[in-house]
Every structure is written in structure tokens, then in C-alpha cells.
Design an enzyme around this catalytic site. Structure first.
Site, short mmCIF file in Angstrom:
data_model
loop_
_atom_site.label_atom_id
_atom_site.label_comp_id
_atom_site.label_asym_id
_atom_site.label_seq_id
_atom_site.Cartn_x
_atom_site.Cartn_y
_atom_site.Cartn_z
N GLY A 52 42.82 52.75 39.19
CA GLY A 52 42.41 51.89 37.92
C GLY A 52 42.14 52.68 36.94
N GLY A 98 54.25 45.24 40.77
CA GLY A 98 54.06 46.92 40.81
C GLY A 98 54.12 47.49 42.32
CB ILE A 131 43.90 42.83 46.44
CG1 ILE A 131 45.30 42.58 46.16
CG2 ILE A 131 43.51 42.28 47.68
CD1 ILE A 131 46.55 43.30 47.10
NE ARG A 139 39.54 47.67 38.90
CZ ARG A 139 40.39 48.28 39.99
NH1 ARG A 139 40.48 47.78 41.07
NH2 ARG A 139 40.37 49.76 39.74
CG ASP A 163 38.86 44.24 48.60
OD1 ASP A 163 38.21 44.19 49.69
OD2 ASP A 163 39.45 45.35 48.04
CG HIS A 195 36.55 46.90 45.18
ND1 HIS A 195 36.31 47.05 43.80
CD2 HIS A 195 37.70 47.43 45.28
CE1 HIS A 195 37.41 47.48 43.16
NE2 HIS A 195 38.15 47.78 44.12
#
Length: 333
Positions: A84, A162, A244, A246, A270, A294
Site C-alpha cells: 500500500g 487487481g 481486505i 483498508r 481484516d 490486519h
């Protein structure tokens, strides 16, 4: 005569992992932890690089605040563990001539694995089943009334096809689920055909038709609160949401209200805002909600690969060489 070592600011919890060859021969590692708010002035002007991950206060200061970066005029590189970039102030770092690298998409596959695991757990009411199994009475009642739903023939809507989203689609295809997706750019016909995915031009259409909705988008100005009260109302009362990506991709207050009202069937997260959630947060105490810390992108094997990539990026950057996962300068940011 011994050569001068590079000074690298590093998260304390990563110190043991990275305090080994080849770093120990070339770098002096200066640790910090969650409670560190400032850097000792004797080190600040000498720091050459920053190695860390998302979320810790000092990391955020180092990579977002100009006044803080001004205290470290010699920083050459910032290495972020993870794929990220939402936590990085890219224009500021590039303006100061600081090169940036992440560890790429090496964890896309395992992130998708956890996302699909959460989907399956919601489909079969796993959280409630584990509680029910604690006593014969609740076990019998659960088996009579809480079977859950099968994946075969159900519809999964993936927002963001993606690398992570496509891995999810491959798993869903193996379970013979119907796959819808919405993406900023439509995938090729070949990609669609491989997983039998159908493109939805609007998120609204996807939400209204899906039994499961999985969020696999990066956090940007365009995706912040992508799922809010309006979008949740479009979902069927039985539909479950899996995030999953943000935490801020979802309006969390709106999600709580929708769950409390029975407007959707459940959620698996998550990622949340903040991380971790306070112990009394309602999402932690709902039977149809699963919250994990996370950790989708980390397995033992992947973490080892990430660490190796980070070291390679760091050493290359400090020496002025090309970094394999360097973020390329974008003038429009």
C-alpha cells in the site's frame, strides 16, 4: 580502515529480524517503537534511510510531515514493508528528493486466501458454530437452525479486480460461484473468461445482485468511504461484506448501523478504523461479524520474502542504485 555505516531508522520490533547480514555490515540500525515521538537530535541529521510499516506514529510523522522530515535532511530512501501507498505523502517525499520503495505485490495471493477464508466462515456461520459447540444444548439447536449457505451457485461481487481481486476470483471460480466485478478499468476478455467473471459498469448494480461482496481496492481519495449508508442499502438483507483492503474504504459507523438494523447479513473485516478497535466496539461483539487483526498479507513464508525484498531495496537505494520495487515519480500527484 572500516567504512562508514549508513544510519537507518527502523521499527524496534523489526530489529531482531533485520540486525543480521547483510545489513549489520553496512548499516547502523536506530530503533524506535510505538511510544517514540521524536528522534534524538544527535541522530536526526545523520539518518540516511527509514525502514518500517504502516500505522506507527513515528513512521507516519517521518513519511507525512514536512516539519519532521526537515529535521532529517540526509534521508535518501524510505522503504515501506507492504504494497500500500495510502500512508505515504508521495509528493512531499519526491519534492525532497527522497526515493521510495514498497515490497510490491508479493503478498497478493495470501491476502486473497484470507479473504476467501473469511467468506467461507461467514457462509457457514463459523463464529456462531464455535460458540455453539461449547455445550450439547446449543450445539443441537445450532445444527437444527443455522446451517448457513453453500457457495455453489451463489454470487460473489468483487470490487477491485487487481492482483488480489483476481486471486479471489480464481478461488471463487473453483467453487463454481457466479462472479461479478467492478474495476476502474475493465479486464481483458481473456482474463474474464478464465474465471467466468462478468463486468458491472456500476458498483450499484454489483451490490444489488451479490450474495457476498469483497473489497479489494487500494485506499485513495476516490475509494475512501466507497461503501457507505447508501451503498449498504442496496445490498440484500442476506448479503455479507468482506473487507481486505483498508478500513476507510468502508464508512464504519454506517456499517454498524446496517448490521444492527439487520439490513445486511454480516461482515468480515481484516481492516478497521482504527486498528485495533477499542475493546468495547460493537463490531467486536456481533455474532455475525468477524474481525481479524490486519494480517491477511502475512504468512511465515511471505514475511521472509518481504523482508528480503526490503533489504535489497534499502541497500540499493542507500548506494544510489536502482531499487527493484521503487515507486516511479508521478508529476500529477
Amino acid at each position: 580502515m572500516a567504512s562508514t555505516k549508513y544510519n537507518v531508522l527502523i521499527e524496534k520490533r523489526l530489529l531482531t529480524t533485520f540486525a543480521q547480514n547483510p545489513l549489520k555490515e553496512t548499516c547502523k540500525l536506530i530503533p524506535f517503537d510505538d511510544n517514540t515521538q521524536e528522534i534524538d537530535h544527535q541522530y536526526a541529521e545523520k539518518i540516511d534511510g527509514i525502514l518500517g510499516v504502516i500505522g506507527l506514529p513515528l513512521v507516519t510523522k517521518c513519511i507525512r510531515e514536512e516539519s519532521f522530515l526537515n529535521k532529517m535532511p540526509n534521508v535518501k530512501v524510505v522503504i515501506s514493508l507492504g504494497a500500500g501507498t495510502d500512508h505515504l505523502n508521495l509528493p512531499l517525499l519526491w519534492k525532497k528528493g527522497i526515493r521510495i520503495a514498497t515490497t510490491g505485490k508479493i503478498n497478493s495471493g495470501v491476502t486473497a486466501e484470507l479473504g476467501f477464508m473469511l467468506l467461507m466462515a461467514l457462509a457457514r456461520n463459523l463464529k456462531q458454530a464455535m460458540v455453539a459447540a461449547a455445550s450439547p444444548e446449543t450445539c443441537l439447536t445450532f445444527r437444527q437452525h443455522s446451517f448457513g449457505v453453500r457457495l455453489l451457485g451463489s454470487t460473489l461481487g468483487i470490487i477491485g479486480l487487481g492482483s488480489v481481486g483476481y486471486f479471489v476470483a480464481e478461488k471463487a471460480a473453483a467453487f463454481k460461484m457466479n462472479i461479478l466485478y467492478h474495476n476502474r478499468t475493465r479486464r481483458s476478455q481473456e482474463d474474464e473468461n478464465k474465471v467466468q467473471a462478468k463486468y458491472c459498469e456500476t458498483i450499484e448494480k454489483l451490490l444489488s445482485q451479490s450474495d457476498f461482496v469483497m473489497l479489494c481496492v487500494p485506499l485513495t481519495d476516490h475509494t475512501k468511504y466507497l461503501i457507505g449508508a447508501k451503498e449498504l442499502k442496496l445490498m440484500k438483507p442476506s448479503t455479507v461484506l468482506i473487507n481486505i483492503s483498508r478500513g476507510d474504504v468502508v464508512d464504519q459507523d454506517a456499517l454498524v448501523k446496517a448490521l444492527q438494523a439487520g439490513a445486511i447479513g454480516g461482515a468480515a473485516l481484516d481492516v478497521t478504523t482504527p486498528e485495533p478497535l477499542p475493546a468495547d466496539h460493537p463490531l467486536l461483539h456481533m455474532p455475525n461479524v468477524i474481525v481479524t487483526p490486519h494480517y491477511a498479507g502475512g504468512t511465515k513464508e511471505v514475511v521472509q520474502e518481504i523482508n528480503s525484498i526490503a533489504v535489497n531495496n534499502l541497500l540499493a537505494g542507500l548506494k544510489g542504485k536502482p531499487m527493484p520495487q521503487e515507486l516511479k515519480y508521478l508529476s500529477h500527484l
